[in-house]
Write a protein that holds these residues in place. Structure first.
Motif, PDB file in Angstrom:
ATOM      1  N   TYR A  50       1.061  -1.152  -0.150  1.00 15.27           N
ATOM      2  CA  TYR A  50      -0.055   0.144  -0.064  1.00 15.27           C
ATOM      3  C   TYR A  50       0.718   0.923   0.249  1.00 15.27           C
ATOM      4  O   TYR A  50       2.109   1.300   0.684  1.00 15.27           O
ATOM      5  CB  TYR A  50      -0.823  -0.058   1.457  1.00 15.27           C
ATOM      6  CG  TYR A  50      -1.809   1.067   1.080  1.00 15.27           C
ATOM      7  CD1 TYR A  50      -3.217   1.678   0.260  1.00 15.27           C
ATOM      8  CD2 TYR A  50      -0.861   2.249   2.573  1.00 15.27           C
ATOM      9  CE1 TYR A  50      -3.262   3.147   0.411  1.00 15.27           C
ATOM     10  CE2 TYR A  50      -1.620   3.646   2.366  1.00 15.27           C
ATOM     11  CZ  TYR A  50      -2.503   3.797   1.879  1.00 15.27           C
ATOM     12  OH  TYR A  50      -3.405   5.132   1.437  1.00 15.27           O
ATOM     13  N   LEU A  51       0.437   2.570  -1.149  1.00 16.79           N
ATOM     14  CA  LEU A  51       1.680   3.152  -0.973  1.00 16.79           C
ATOM     15  C   LEU A  51       0.530   4.493  -0.743  1.00 16.79           C
ATOM     16  O   LEU A  51      -0.390   4.623  -1.163  1.00 16.79           O
ATOM     17  CB  LEU A  51       2.172   3.330  -2.422  1.00 16.79           C
ATOM     18  CG  LEU A  51       3.110   2.536  -2.605  1.00 16.79           C
ATOM     19  CD1 LEU A  51       2.556   1.204  -3.806  1.00 16.79           C
ATOM     20  CD2 LEU A  51       4.921   3.021  -3.522  1.00 16.79           C
ATOM     21  N   HIS A  52       0.876   5.162   0.394  1.00 21.07           N
ATOM     22  CA  HIS A  52       0.367   6.700   0.526  1.00 21.07           C
ATOM     23  C   HIS A  52       0.717   7.514  -0.071  1.00 21.07           C
ATOM     24  O   HIS A  52       1.986   8.032   0.434  1.00 21.07           O
ATOM     25  CB  HIS A  52      -0.112   6.461   2.064  1.00 21.07           C
ATOM     26  CG  HIS A  52      -0.700   7.533   2.856  1.00 21.07           C
ATOM     27  ND1 HIS A  52      -2.512   7.116   2.657  1.00 21.07           N
ATOM     28  CD2 HIS A  52      -0.208   9.271   2.941  1.00 21.07           C
ATOM     29  CE1 HIS A  52      -2.690   8.089   3.144  1.00 21.07           C
ATOM     30  NE2 HIS A  52      -2.104   8.952   3.972  1.00 21.07           N
ATOM     31  N   ILE A  53      -0.364   8.554  -0.581  1.00 18.66           N
ATOM     32  CA  ILE A  53      -0.074   9.439  -0.806  1.00 18.66           C
ATOM     33  C   ILE A  53      -0.704  10.839  -0.618  1.00 18.66           C
ATOM     34  O   ILE A  53      -1.666  11.073  -0.747  1.00 18.66           O
ATOM     35  CB  ILE A  53      -0.049   9.834  -3.161  1.00 18.66           C
ATOM     36  CG1 ILE A  53       0.421   8.204  -3.957  1.00 18.66           C
ATOM     37  CG2 ILE A  53       0.202  11.459  -3.355  1.00 18.66           C
ATOM     38  CD1 ILE A  53       1.957   8.993  -3.285  1.00 18.66           C
ATOM     39  N   ILE A 103      -1.220  -4.191  -5.468  1.00 18.68           N
ATOM     40  CA  ILE A 103      -0.411  -3.074  -5.116  1.00 18.68           C
ATOM     41  C   ILE A 103      -1.646  -1.339  -4.789  1.00 18.68           C
ATOM     42  O   ILE A 103      -1.843  -1.632  -6.580  1.00 18.68           O
ATOM     43  CB  ILE A 103       0.897  -2.600  -6.087  1.00 18.68           C
ATOM     44  CG1 ILE A 103       1.662  -3.539  -6.046  1.00 18.68           C
ATOM     45  CG2 ILE A 103       1.139  -0.439  -5.925  1.00 18.68           C
ATOM     46  CD1 ILE A 103       3.072  -3.113  -7.876  1.00 18.68           C
ATOM     47  N   TRP A 105      -2.878   2.246  -4.851  1.00 18.93           N
ATOM     48  CA  TRP A 105      -2.100   3.537  -4.576  1.00 18.93           C
ATOM     49  C   TRP A 105      -3.518   4.262  -3.328  1.00 18.93           C
ATOM     50  O   TRP A 105      -4.410   4.129  -4.353  1.00 18.93           O
ATOM     51  CB  TRP A 105      -1.843   3.865  -5.478  1.00 18.93           C
ATOM     52  CG  TRP A 105      -1.045   3.960  -6.445  1.00 18.93           C
ATOM     53  CD1 TRP A 105      -0.551   2.595  -6.766  1.00 18.93           C
ATOM     54  CD2 TRP A 105       0.398   4.408  -6.115  1.00 18.93           C
ATOM     55  NE1 TRP A 105       0.333   2.508  -7.468  1.00 18.93           N
ATOM     56  CE2 TRP A 105       1.573   2.843  -6.596  1.00 18.93           C
ATOM     57  CE3 TRP A 105       0.930   5.284  -5.654  1.00 18.93           C
ATOM     58  CZ2 TRP A 105       2.473   2.897  -6.790  1.00 18.93           C
ATOM     59  CZ3 TRP A 105       2.770   5.284  -5.480  1.00 18.93           C
ATOM     60  CH2 TRP A 105       3.393   4.353  -6.191  1.00 18.93           C
ATOM     61  N   PRO A 110      -4.061  10.033  -4.455  1.00 21.57           N
ATOM     62  CA  PRO A 110      -2.759   9.572  -5.678  1.00 21.57           C
ATOM     63  C   PRO A 110      -2.723  10.865  -6.502  1.00 21.57           C
ATOM     64  O   PRO A 110      -1.285  10.882  -7.603  1.00 21.57           O
ATOM     65  CB  PRO A 110      -3.143   8.324  -5.944  1.00 21.57           C
ATOM     66  CG  PRO A 110      -3.402   7.608  -4.762  1.00 21.57           C
ATOM     67  CD  PRO A 110      -4.632   8.711  -4.940  1.00 21.57           C
ATOM     68  N   PHE A 118       3.741  10.061 -11.403  1.00 22.34           N
ATOM     69  CA  PHE A 118       3.174   8.696 -10.786  1.00 22.34           C
ATOM     70  C   PHE A 118       3.690   7.601 -12.124  1.00 22.34           C
ATOM     71  O   PHE A 118       4.756   6.192 -10.566  1.00 22.34           O
ATOM     72  CB  PHE A 118       1.953   8.956 -11.449  1.00 22.34           C
ATOM     73  CG  PHE A 118       1.294   7.724 -10.502  1.00 22.34           C
ATOM     74  CD1 PHE A 118       1.261   7.025  -9.450  1.00 22.34           C
ATOM     75  CD2 PHE A 118       0.869   6.779 -11.731  1.00 22.34           C
ATOM     76  CE1 PHE A 118       0.612   5.575  -8.741  1.00 22.34           C
ATOM     77  CE2 PHE A 118       0.117   5.593 -11.777  1.00 22.34           C
ATOM     78  CZ  PHE A 118       0.055   5.168  -9.780  1.00 22.34           C
ATOM     79  N   ASN A 122       5.772   4.552 -10.111  1.00 26.31           N
ATOM     80  CA  ASN A 122       6.045   3.078 -10.252  1.00 26.31           C
ATOM     81  C   ASN A 122       6.396   2.069 -11.208  1.00 26.31           C
ATOM     82  O   ASN A 122       6.734   1.058 -10.821  1.00 26.31           O
ATOM     83  CB  ASN A 122       4.523   3.238 -11.014  1.00 26.31           C
ATOM     84  CG  ASN A 122       3.152   1.659 -11.040  1.00 26.31           C
ATOM     85  OD1 ASN A 122       2.828   1.433  -9.605  1.00 26.31           O
ATOM     86  ND2 ASN A 122       2.895   1.432 -11.804  1.00 26.31           N
ATOM     87  N   GLY A 136      -2.760  -4.345  -9.340  1.00 20.75           N
ATOM     88  CA  GLY A 136      -3.539  -2.654  -8.839  1.00 20.75           C
ATOM     89  C   GLY A 136      -4.551  -1.439  -8.934  1.00 20.75           C
ATOM     90  O   GLY A 136      -5.447  -2.628  -9.834  1.00 20.75           O
ATOM     91  N   ILE A 138      -6.512   1.774  -7.316  1.00 21.56           N
ATOM     92  CA  ILE A 138      -6.362   3.263  -6.933  1.00 21.56           C
ATOM     93  C   ILE A 138      -7.099   4.215  -6.552  1.00 21.56           C
ATOM     94  O   ILE A 138      -8.782   4.134  -7.598  1.00 21.56           O
ATOM     95  CB  ILE A 138      -5.340   3.927  -8.034  1.00 21.56           C
ATOM     96  CG1 ILE A 138      -4.600   5.214  -7.929  1.00 21.56           C
ATOM     97  CG2 ILE A 138      -6.213   4.453  -9.626  1.00 21.56           C
ATOM     98  CD1 ILE A 138      -3.373   5.843  -9.267  1.00 21.56           C
ATOM     99  N   ASN A 156       0.335   2.153 -16.297  1.00 20.15           N
ATOM    100  CA  ASN A 156       0.375   1.352 -15.984  1.00 20.15           C
ATOM    101  C   ASN A 156      -0.367   0.333 -15.277  1.00 20.15           C
ATOM    102  O   ASN A 156      -0.078  -0.581 -14.199  1.00 20.15           O
ATOM    103  CB  ASN A 156       0.886   2.221 -14.075  1.00 20.15           C
ATOM    104  CG  ASN A 156       1.666   3.211 -14.221  1.00 20.15           C
ATOM    105  OD1 ASN A 156       2.801   3.603 -14.960  1.00 20.15           O
ATOM    106  ND2 ASN A 156       1.103   4.726 -14.161  1.00 20.15           N
TER     107      ASN A 156
END
Ligand code: SF4
Length: 440
Positions: A50-53, A103, A105, A110, A118, A122, A136, A138, A156
């Motif tokens: 998990y990617l936090h923006i 994955i 986002w 994001p 981005f 990625n 993926g 988002i 992506n």
């Protein structure tokens, strides 16, 4: 129509996106815990990222996320540089063990980033973790989704997109500080479909200021007409003592607890009548959607992103405030972006809070997850103390649960009380409840 029993909903309860919940986190864990947790990931074991923006173009007044205004390009660039460093740090520590299968986002938004920024991030992620082929997803703010971003999502290979819709009613949008014309949503859906996105989710809300049941029905009908594959319908949690930005919301215009309950029931009835399958207590999906298939097979799970078909027991959170979940511990990064920068910049993990899960925590957590995801749980091995039994007996007498030995199951009327029923198994709830949201 659901049965309204106000006493049972009077106590705020957690949403149980983890057990123990984040309210139990302390600062007794640190970077070495992250090292140890990553060392415990087995060769080929499924790993979700998990990617936090933590940035958005504009900040909505109701928002409970860790996010700030993306009003300075330099600030975003500096954050992305650190996030890239953290990606490399974690990937190096994993040393090729684990197999990244998901994955996600999120944020924030994001799409507050520039699409090419981005793309670069990625690419770095996929190389560092060998994440090609991972599912993926988002979260996207429809107000900032143009052709360039839709193209980036396609490039992506992100197949799942969640749009923050909340409400179509202009007067409610004004009352919550999120004005977004319906055309923005329709345009976003069109662009995402053109980009080949296979699954679109709408996040909607009830319990908003000035929201009547008519407003909610109108929003639900407009949403259904746009044909999302999934919908999540959340109750607004008004906690201005914890989230100062909510002070701009007129508390006197909020629906009563009874009205909130009615609204939750209306959303459930309307969406299921429209052909969506109810998933857990607040998600809905088309039959044939991956999460509906998982729910039908009794394989639904719950993690920090809510209900999911993701079966992995390892979720690595990257970015400020992101939480990682391992079988034996929960670890949260620094929330403050300044401190996050400092830690990652010095080559250390940004772990700041969390806890080590005991074997008993794991058993209780599994039972709570089963209640919320599958409507039934095996309670053997749990400490069924007298107060726990008494609380469950109360739900049983009201016809909301059934008991058969150690098996606990929700009755059809028990669904709106699922979180309250799950909370009876949670020994940490004996203390202060003020940090949690309404049970419905
Ligand atoms: S766009 Fe989403 S994350 Fe950003 S402030 Fe609004 S609700 Fe919060």
């Amino acid at each position: 129509m659901w049965r309204y029993i106000p006493d049972l909903l009077a106590t705020p309860v957690p949403r149980y996106t983890s057990f123990p919940t984040a309210a139990e986190f302390t600062d007794t864990v640190d970077a070495p815990d992250m090292d140890a947790a990553l060392a415990g990931v087995g060769q080929g074991a499924p790993v979700s990222l998990y990617l936090h923006i933590p940035y958005c173009r504009e900040i909505c007044w109701y928002c409970g996320c860790n996010t700030g205004a993306a009003n300075r390009t330099g600030r975003l660039d500096a954050y992305l540089q650190r996030l890239g460093q953290e990606i490399d740090l974690v990937a190096t520590s994993l040393g090729g063990r684990g197999k990244v299968t998901r994955i996600a986002w999120g944020g924030g938004s994001p799409n507050a980033l520039a699409p090419d920024a981005f793309d670069r991030l990625n690419d770095r992620l996929l190389k560092a973790f060998d994440g090609a082929g991972a599912v993926g997803s988002i979260e996207v703010d429809p107000r900032g989704l143009g052709r360039a971003w839709a193209a980036s999502i396609a490039r992506n290979r992100i197949g799942r997109v969640s749009l923050g819709v909340q409400t179509f009613a202009p007067h409610i949008q004004a009352a919550i500080g999120r004005v977004q014309p319906e055309a923005d949503i329709a345009n976003s859906v069109g662009l995402l479909c053109e980009a080949g996105v296979g699954s679109i989710n709408f996040d909607l809300m009830y319990g908003l200021p000035g929201q009547s049941t008519g407003d909610l029905v109108d929003t639900l009908n407009r949403a259904i007409a746009m044909g999302p594959d999934r919908l999540a319908v959340f109750g607004y949690a008004h906690v201005p003592h914890l989230l100062p930005r909510q002070r701009r919301i007129d508390a006197s215009a909020l629906p009563s607890p009874r009205d909130r309950f009615v609204q939750a029931g209306i959303a459930h009835d309307l969406l299921t009548a429209a052909g969506y399958q109810a998933i857990g207590f607040d998600h809905f999906a088309r039959t044939g959607d991956a999460i509906a298939i998982a729910a039908s097979a009794g394989k639904l799970r719950r993690n920090f992103q809510g209900f999911t078909e993701d079966a992995s027991d390892t979720l690595i959170g990257l970015g400020a405030s992101a939480i990682s979940a391992f079988p034996d511990r929960l670890l949260q990064n620094e929330k403050n972006t300044g401190r996050y920068h400092l830690k990652i910049g010095s080559g250390r993990f940004a772990t700041a809070r969390g806890l080590r899960r005991t074997a008993l925590d794991a058993r209780i957590g599994a039972a709570i997850e089963q209640v919320l995801c599958n409507g039934r749980a095996d309670l053997s091995g749990l400490p069924l103390t007298r107060p726990v039994e008494a609380a469950l007996e109360r739900f049983r007498m009201l016809g909301l649960v059934a008991r058969d030995g150690h098996d606990l199951s929700l009755a059809p009327d028990g669904l709106p009380y699922a979180r309250s029923i799950a909370a009876t198994l949670d020994p940490y709830r004996a203390g202060n409840q003020v940090r949690f949201s309404s049970a419905v």
